[in-house]
Scaffold this active site. Structure first.
Site, PDB file in Angstrom:
ATOM      1  N   ALA A  41      69.423  27.069  35.577  1.00 56.39           N
ATOM      2  CA  ALA A  41      70.022  26.375  34.427  1.00 56.39           C
ATOM      3  C   ALA A  41      68.996  25.474  33.745  1.00 56.39           C
ATOM      4  O   ALA A  41      69.201  24.259  33.595  1.00 56.39           O
ATOM      5  CB  ALA A  41      71.272  25.617  34.833  1.00 56.39           C
ATOM      6  N   HIS A  42      67.899  26.061  33.375  1.00 57.84           N
ATOM      7  CA  HIS A  42      66.875  25.339  32.620  1.00 57.84           C
ATOM      8  C   HIS A  42      65.918  26.354  31.990  1.00 57.84           C
ATOM      9  O   HIS A  42      65.956  27.543  32.321  1.00 57.84           O
ATOM     10  CB  HIS A  42      66.092  24.371  33.524  1.00 57.84           C
ATOM     11  CG  HIS A  42      65.385  25.044  34.657  1.00 57.84           C
ATOM     12  ND1 HIS A  42      65.852  25.011  35.957  1.00 57.84           N
ATOM     13  CD2 HIS A  42      64.262  25.800  34.684  1.00 57.84           C
ATOM     14  CE1 HIS A  42      65.038  25.705  36.725  1.00 57.84           C
ATOM     15  NE2 HIS A  42      64.059  26.206  35.971  1.00 57.84           N
TER      16      HIS A  42
END
Ligand code: T46
Length: 137
Positions: free
Chosen positions: A53-54
């Site tokens: 999630a980045h």
């Protein structure tokens, strides 16, 4: 790199040597992959959660599930592409500037990352809306 897209991610066959003793795989920076390796890290004993999630502004990576399997969902803000890593000789080459989610780690999975840069917290974009702005979407 703001202009990369999910089609710039590539599955590569990691070089391997086989004989009666089994397999040996090798990755040499600048030869098997288009960057020098400055850092190696690996994820393991991951419970049933998602990681990632980045996006990274500069970092390039090669991800290999050296044991077990994991799904890597790449996202350029317009399109998503899912890669299933399930062999120790199968690598996912990830250029900079793309969002990734890591899901469905199998029991005993080990995900190894060969990275083009040393750790830099400032290289991460961890907010999805910031990522979309960065990509100009
Ligand atoms: C990625 C995926 C596949 C460090 O101190 N040094 C390091 O080199 C790394 C990679 C992490 N950390 C610290 C920072 C956090 O406090 O380790 C902790 C967990 O890192 P993070 O939340 O970023 O873990 P993931 O699984 O979300 O992402 C990691 C990598 O950070 C990232 O580059 O692509 O694995």
């Amino acid at each position: 790199m703001r202009h990369t897209n999910v089609n710039d991610c590539k599955i590569i066959d990691v070089r391997k040597y086989t004989d009666t003793r089994g397999y040996l795989s090798v990755v040499e920076g600048g030869l098997d992959i288009p960057f020098e390796i400055k850092r190696v890290y690996y994820l393991y004993m991951v419970p049933e959660v998602a990681r990632g999630a980045h996006a990274h502004r500069s970092l390039q990576q090669l991800l290999i599930a050296t044991s077990g399997s994991v799904e890597v969902i790449m996202d350029d803000g317009l399109e998503k592409k899912t890669f299933h890593l399930d062999k120790p000789w199968k690598g996912l080459l990830i250029p900079s500037g793309l969002w990734r989610d890591l899901e469905n780690f199998s029991g005993g999975a080990v995900l190894m990352c060969l990275a083009s840069e040393k750790y830099d917290a400032e290289d991460y974009i961890r907010d999805y809306n910031d990522f979309l702005k960065y990509k100009g979407v």
